[in-house]
Design an enzyme around this catalytic site. Structure first.
Site, short mmCIF file in Angstrom:
data_model
loop_
_atom_site.label_atom_id
_atom_site.label_comp_id
_atom_site.label_asym_id
_atom_site.label_seq_id
_atom_site.Cartn_x
_atom_site.Cartn_y
_atom_site.Cartn_z
N LYS A 28 0.88 -1.19 0.00
CA LYS A 28 0.00 0.00 0.00
C LYS A 28 0.91 1.24 0.00
O LYS A 28 1.50 1.58 1.02
CB LYS A 28 -0.86 -0.03 1.26
N GLU A 40 8.62 1.71 11.40
CA GLU A 40 9.64 2.75 11.18
C GLU A 40 8.91 4.07 11.22
O GLU A 40 8.21 4.44 10.28
CB GLU A 40 10.30 2.54 9.81
N CYS A 75 12.82 11.19 7.47
CA CYS A 75 12.74 10.81 8.89
C CYS A 75 14.11 10.90 9.53
O CYS A 75 14.22 11.07 10.74
CB CYS A 75 12.18 9.41 9.02
N GLU A 89 8.54 16.89 14.44
CA GLU A 89 9.35 16.72 13.25
C GLU A 89 8.94 17.81 12.25
O GLU A 89 7.77 17.93 11.92
CB GLU A 89 8.95 15.34 12.71
#
Ligand code: NAD
Length: 496
Positions: free
Chosen positions: A189, A265, A299, A396
């Site tokens: 996906k 993750e 990330c 973030e």
């Protein structure tokens, strides 16, 4: 299958023919309700293709195909799986310009950096081709010597692989390579912003010899419904997710119901430490890579620069000078250093984080504004004097914005670095190796760059601690995420 959904549509994206359907059981097709969704080039805001929008029941059909193919794929020889992955590596490498063009078209990244992602992404196929035939068990006497302990490794089973938009190829190959090498079938996906790169990869995998049903592809705009439906089905045995922490923890709750293997993750808030004896010019070079690669949409981007006061002035001056010289442009422009952000929502979020910081006393050295025009461009930005409680220090950023905090000592720098619920990556610059090792032992992160601004590497274990995730992808242990250990207790007593 209903004839109306058995279509084989494609689009020409940046000169590359890309299939735009779902891929289920070895066939490209439309979604069950014949719905399609638009993919937009973030450099222009224009639609570049329409992709089939899988319904939850399409996803169940994909799981049915994966489950049906599992036994034969899981029992196929490791050598065969390795050779298919190797063929896929060769094919992606041979078509690296095509992959890079599609990546740049759907996520905006400068073309040269997209080529870098193709090389990095292809490496996972080669790495796991090499790993496939090196899965070993054990054969040993029990401690009392009265029987034999034999262990073997077996595939976990059908696996759902959910990927983000920021590295649309590499986040796919990192999971697909490991899963296929281990003998698992998969349902992939992709992020709805970037399904085209994955569609091209799925096509390449099929041409490389992946049997029908082993890789299934179900792009959707109904991600939450899809995962909710799939994860209730006990035929699914594993979920591997790369994306934000809130979605990851929701998937973990869903995985708990069927006690499903999970790899996560998730997000980061990477500190980048410049200690008092760092070589400042190389720290600035590393900072430019760690912060501005992919426009900060990584990330493993440095989110917070924490700099010892002895070197702060020189570091800030170098960082501001280099940041103001970055060229922001459409990813197809050869001069581009930074492309657009992925969409306007993300650009508004970045602007809000910068505005909040400035309102709470931060000093803006360069940037701080959205570029006018149709694309979602944002000027590379450097802020200092940001309060540690400001949202930009806690979240973030996922954009081209650097914050620099000055620390009075190396100990303070490490305390500030660890003051986050995340633990994905950290960077430390110092010319003193003993100090570097001391810092790495105290930094709570799964990956640490020492005098380097980039840690990503197919042959290294990628993953985080705390809210940054569970498990490791890549490296020698990446394949373990898709293997179970089966133990045989063998009675070896010789009858009297
Ligand atoms: P996201 O969590 O919004 O989306 C990631 C994927 O999850 C997409 O495919 C999305 O469609 C899907 N998704 C969204 N809601 C879902 C739900 N309820 N159920 C199932 N799937 C769902 O993240 P994003 O904005 O696409 O990506 C950015 C995030 O990914 C950042 O936090 C970044 O740090 C993280 N990331 C982590 C790594 C890593 O290896 N740790 C790598 C790249 C990106």
């Amino acid at each position: 299958m209903d004839a109306t959904i058995s279509v084989d549509r494609s689009a020409v994206v940046a000169g590359v023919q890309v299939k735009t359907g779902l891929y289920v059981g070895g066939r490209w097709r439309a979604s069950e309700d014949a719905s399609w969704f638009d993919v937009v080039d973030p450099s222009t805001g224009k639609v570049i293709a329409a992709v089939a929008d899988a319904t939850p029941s399409d996803a169940i059909a994909a799981l049915g195909s994966a489950a049906a193919a599992q036994a034969s794929w899981g029992r196929s020889s490791a050598r065969r799986r390795a050779e298919i992955l190797r063929a896929a590596f060769e094919a992606v490498t041979a078509r690296r310009e095509e992959f890079a063009s599609v990546i740049t078209a759907e996520m905006g990244r400068p073309y040269a950096q997209s080529l870098g992602e193709v090389d990095y992404g292809a490496e996972f196929l080669r790495w796991f081709a090499e790993q496939a035939a090196h899965v070993h068990g054990e054969f040993a006497a029990s401690p009392n010597g009265d029987f034999t302990i034999a262990t073997t490794r077996v595939p976990v089973g059908p696996s759902l692989l959910i990927t983000p938009w920021n590295f649309p190829l590499a986040m796919g190959t990192r999971k697909i390579g490991a899963a296929l090498a281990a003998g698992c079938t998969v349902i992939v996906k992709p992020a709805e912003q970037t399904p085209l790169t994955m569609a091209l990869l799925v096509d390449v995998l099929a041409q490389a010899g992946v049997p029908d049903g082993v890789v299934n592809f179900v792009p959707t705009t109904r991600a939450a419904d899809q995962s909710e439906t799939l994860m209730r089905d006990a035929r699914l045995r594993k979920v591997s997710f790369t994306g934000s922490t809130p979605v990851g923890s929701r998937l973990l709750e869903q995985a708990a119901r069927n006690v499903m293997r999970s790899s996560m993750e998730l997000g980061g808030n990477g500190p980048f430490l410049v200690l008092r004896d760092a070589d400042v010019p190389s720290a600035v070079n590393g900072a430019m890579v760690a912060k501005f690669r992919n426009g900060g949409q990584s990330c493993v981007a440095a989110n917070r620069f924490i700099v010892h006061e002895a070197v702060a002035e020189e570091f800030i001056e170098g960082l501001v000078k280099r940041t103001s010289a970055l060229v922001v442009a459409d990813g197809t422009a050869p001069v581009a250093d930074i492309g657009p952000l992925i969409d306007d929502r993300q650009r508004q979020r970045v602007q809000r984080l910068v505005d909040d910081a400035v309102a709470s006393g931060a000093q803006l050295h360069t940037g701080g504004w959205a570029l006018p025009g149709d694309g979602y461009f944002y000027a590379p930005t450097v802020l200092t004097h940001v309060p540690v409680s400001a949202p930009i220090m806690r979240e973030e950023v996922f954009g081209p914005v650097a914050t620099v905090t000055v620390a009075a000592s190396d100990d303070d720098a490490i305390d500030l670095a660890n003051d986050t619920p995340f633990g994905l990556v950290a960077f430390v610059y110092t010319q003193n190796m003993a100090r570097a090792l001391d810092a790495t032992s105290r930094l709570d992160a799964g990956m640490i760059g020492v005098n380097r601004g980039l840690v990503s590497e197919a042959g290294a274990p990628f993953g985080g601690t705390k809210a940054s995730g569970l498990g490791r992808e890549g490296g020698h242990t990446g394949i373990d995420e898709y293997l179970e250990t089966k133990y045989l207790a063998i009675d070896t007593t010789v009858p009297a």
